[in-house]
Design a protein around this motif. Sequence first.
Motif, PDB file in Angstrom:
ATOM      1  N   ARG A   2      28.457   5.980  -6.408  1.00 26.47           N
ATOM      2  CA  ARG A   2      27.889   7.036  -7.223  1.00 26.47           C
ATOM      3  C   ARG A   2      26.544   6.569  -7.779  1.00 26.47           C
ATOM      4  NH1 ARG A   2      31.175   8.829 -11.972  1.00 26.47           N
ATOM      5  NH2 ARG A   2      31.140   6.592 -12.365  1.00 26.47           N
ATOM      6  N   ALA A   3      25.625   7.524  -7.880  1.00 20.90           N
ATOM      7  CA  ALA A   3      24.313   7.216  -8.427  1.00 20.90           C
ATOM      8  C   ALA A   3      23.729   8.476  -9.048  1.00 20.90           C
ATOM      9  CB  ALA A   3      23.381   6.681  -7.338  1.00 20.90           C
ATOM     10  N   ILE A   4      22.720   8.298  -9.863  1.00 15.44           N
ATOM     11  CA  ILE A   4      21.976   9.413 -10.433  1.00 15.44           C
ATOM     12  C   ILE A   4      20.678   9.564  -9.650  1.00 15.44           C
ATOM     13  CG2 ILE A   4      20.714  10.247 -12.454  1.00 15.44           C
ATOM     14  CD1 ILE A   4      23.717  10.498 -12.743  1.00 15.44           C
ATOM     15  N   GLN A   5      20.374  10.798  -9.270  1.00 16.60           N
ATOM     16  CA  GLN A   5      19.181  11.047  -8.476  1.00 16.60           C
ATOM     17  C   GLN A   5      18.382  12.199  -9.093  1.00 16.60           C
ATOM     18  OE1 GLN A   5      19.419  12.747  -4.281  1.00 16.60           O
ATOM     19  NE2 GLN A   5      18.995  10.593  -3.843  1.00 16.60           N
ATOM     20  N   ALA A   6      17.070  11.991  -9.212  1.00 10.33           N
ATOM     21  CA  ALA A   6      16.164  13.074  -9.603  1.00 10.33           C
ATOM     22  C   ALA A   6      15.706  13.761  -8.327  1.00 10.33           C
ATOM     23  CB  ALA A   6      14.985  12.526 -10.382  1.00 10.33           C
ATOM     24  N   ARG A   7      16.046  15.033  -8.180  1.00 13.01           N
ATOM     25  CA  ARG A   7      15.751  15.716  -6.927  1.00 13.01           C
ATOM     26  C   ARG A   7      14.284  16.090  -6.788  1.00 13.01           C
ATOM     27  NH1 ARG A   7      18.877  18.934 -10.195  1.00 13.01           N
ATOM     28  NH2 ARG A   7      17.930  20.884 -10.948  1.00 13.01           N
ATOM     29  N   GLU A   8      13.574  16.221  -7.924  1.00 17.70           N
ATOM     30  CA  GLU A   8      12.161  16.593  -7.940  1.00 17.70           C
ATOM     31  C   GLU A   8      11.608  16.242  -9.309  1.00 17.70           C
ATOM     32  OE1 GLU A   8      12.267  20.779  -7.281  1.00 17.70           O
ATOM     33  OE2 GLU A   8      13.219  21.221  -9.218  1.00 17.70           O
ATOM     34  N   TYR A  51       4.061   9.441 -13.495  1.00 17.55           N
ATOM     35  CA  TYR A  51       3.692   8.463 -12.478  1.00 17.55           C
ATOM     36  C   TYR A  51       4.036   9.041 -11.111  1.00 17.55           C
ATOM     37  CZ  TYR A  51       3.575   5.096 -16.361  1.00 17.55           C
ATOM     38  OH  TYR A  51       3.310   4.437 -17.535  1.00 17.55           O
ATOM     39  N   ALA A  52       3.126   8.878 -10.168  1.00 21.43           N
ATOM     40  CA  ALA A  52       3.337   9.424  -8.828  1.00 21.43           C
ATOM     41  C   ALA A  52       4.318   8.543  -8.059  1.00 21.43           C
ATOM     42  CB  ALA A  52       2.009   9.516  -8.082  1.00 21.43           C
ATOM     43  N   ILE A  53       5.500   9.083  -7.768  1.00 19.83           N
ATOM     44  CA  ILE A  53       6.521   8.382  -6.989  1.00 19.83           C
ATOM     45  C   ILE A  53       7.144   9.380  -6.020  1.00 19.83           C
ATOM     46  CG2 ILE A  53       7.062   6.678  -8.773  1.00 19.83           C
ATOM     47  CD1 ILE A  53       9.522   8.418  -9.445  1.00 19.83           C
ATOM     48  N   PRO A  54       7.740   8.910  -4.937  1.00 20.31           N
ATOM     49  CA  PRO A  54       8.399   9.835  -4.006  1.00 20.31           C
ATOM     50  C   PRO A  54       9.725  10.339  -4.568  1.00 20.31           C
ATOM     51  CG  PRO A  54       8.647   7.558  -3.247  1.00 20.31           C
ATOM     52  CD  PRO A  54       7.726   7.517  -4.431  1.00 20.31           C
ATOM     53  N   PHE A  55      10.068  11.564  -4.199  1.00 20.07           N
ATOM     54  CA  PHE A  55      11.347  12.180  -4.561  1.00 20.07           C
ATOM     55  C   PHE A  55      12.069  12.588  -3.286  1.00 20.07           C
ATOM     56  CE2 PHE A  55       8.998  12.472  -8.464  1.00 20.07           C
ATOM     57  CZ  PHE A  55       9.949  12.395  -9.467  1.00 20.07           C
ATOM     58  N   PRO A  56      13.446  12.623  -3.327  1.00 23.39           N
ATOM     59  CA  PRO A  56      14.331  12.321  -4.462  1.00 23.39           C
ATOM     60  C   PRO A  56      14.237  10.853  -4.870  1.00 23.39           C
ATOM     61  CG  PRO A  56      15.625  12.583  -2.471  1.00 23.39           C
ATOM     62  CD  PRO A  56      14.223  12.986  -2.111  1.00 23.39           C
ATOM     63  N   HIS A  57      14.567  10.599  -6.139  1.00 24.22           N
ATOM     64  CA  HIS A  57      14.330   9.301  -6.742  1.00 24.22           C
ATOM     65  C   HIS A  57      15.530   8.901  -7.592  1.00 24.22           C
ATOM     66  CE1 HIS A  57      12.545   6.231  -9.325  1.00 24.22           C
ATOM     67  NE2 HIS A  57      12.719   6.995 -10.385  1.00 24.22           N
ATOM     68  N   VAL A  58      16.053   7.698  -7.378  1.00 21.01           N
ATOM     69  CA  VAL A  58      17.095   7.140  -8.242  1.00 21.01           C
ATOM     70  C   VAL A  58      16.405   6.340  -9.342  1.00 21.01           C
ATOM     71  CG1 VAL A  58      19.095   5.607  -8.412  1.00 21.01           C
ATOM     72  CG2 VAL A  58      18.795   7.035  -6.381  1.00 21.01           C
ATOM     73  N   PRO A  59      16.498   6.776 -10.599  1.00 21.92           N
ATOM     74  CA  PRO A  59      15.770   6.105 -11.677  1.00 21.92           C
ATOM     75  C   PRO A  59      16.349   4.737 -12.006  1.00 21.92           C
ATOM     76  CG  PRO A  59      16.478   8.328 -12.317  1.00 21.92           C
ATOM     77  CD  PRO A  59      17.236   7.954 -11.084  1.00 21.92           C
ATOM     78  N   GLY A  60      15.602   4.042 -12.853  1.00 19.65           N
ATOM     79  CA  GLY A  60      16.098   2.813 -13.445  1.00 19.65           C
ATOM     80  C   GLY A  60      15.621   1.556 -12.755  1.00 19.65           C
ATOM     81  N   ASP A  61      15.402   0.523 -13.564  1.00 17.28           N
ATOM     82  CA  ASP A  61      15.018  -0.802 -13.081  1.00 17.28           C
ATOM     83  C   ASP A  61      15.853  -1.902 -13.717  1.00 17.28           C
ATOM     84  OD1 ASP A  61      12.413  -0.327 -11.514  1.00 17.28           O
ATOM     85  OD2 ASP A  61      11.963   0.665 -13.407  1.00 17.28           O
TER      86      ASP A  61
END
Length: 327
Positions: A2-8, A51-61
């Motif tokens: 399971r993960a959290i994803q930002a779709r856009e 910040y310009a990043i590709p989507f979908p994107h799983v946040p967090g570091d």
Amino acid sequence: MRAIQAREPGDAGVLDLVELPDPVPGPGEVVARSAAAGINFIDTYRRSGVYAIPFPHVPGDEGAGVVTAVGEGVTGLAVGERIAWVDAPSAYAELVRVPASRALPVPDGVGLDVAAALPLQGMTAHYLVASTRPVGEGEWALVHAGAGGVGLLLTQLATLRGARVVTTVSTEEKAALSRAAGAAAVIRYDELDDLTTQLPPLVKEAAGGPVDVVYDGVGRATFDASLATLRRRGMLVLFGGSSGQVPPFDLQRLNAGGSLFTTRPKLGDYIVDATELRWRWDELMAAVVAGRLDVRIGARFPLADAASAHRALEGRATTGKVILEIG
């Protein structure tokens, strides 16, 4: 997993709980089963499109957990070891791939929730007071958002180095937390109508004059007031923008203010190699183990409720660190 994803790009509503393939460690990497992930403002900046990043994107570091797999060429780490991480992308997930050179050992006696709460904000506070503008005995610092995750740690680390700290907060509850962290004076900026004109004299009264350094993670709302509180040749360290990014300004203002300095640092430039990374982490862990540094976890959310965690952080409804509890 399971993960959290930002779709856009968008507000917290773009965060979805999804199923993704389990990661496999590449050469020089390990995979860890995450116990908790840290929530940080930079996660919200990336999610919202600042910040310009590709989507979908799983946040967090950032997070902490237990090593479950070790990639080719990795030495010094084994399955079952407890580690934390600060720059391992896609950390809002049950399994996280971590570069072995960036894995941070978690000492016995330190909970994985505490370890997950400390890397980014702890090392940010450390580089600010130890490297960007080191503070020392008898100096005065102004710390905005003194009851936030960075603010509480920054206040403690500055006072451990002999400095005295004035903080700004928005509620009486936060004022009490800031005082408990060692603030010599606390100012309620929510009680002020105009920060730019009203805050500087209050800071100068508390500190007995202009301060030596301002650590400002708020940005647009506090920038002008921050400059106005500084002594001649003082430094404004702008390390964040929780109220919005500071617009371009005339550098001549630094001249007029008394040959002031300002800088806009980021953590990545202060943990460039493994030696510097471990120096900061080891000092923080030593302080935690010795009881000299308190890591306050102000809010905990389950992984599936990451959107609520983002809303709470962006709404300044939290104190200390916000984490996702995962495993």
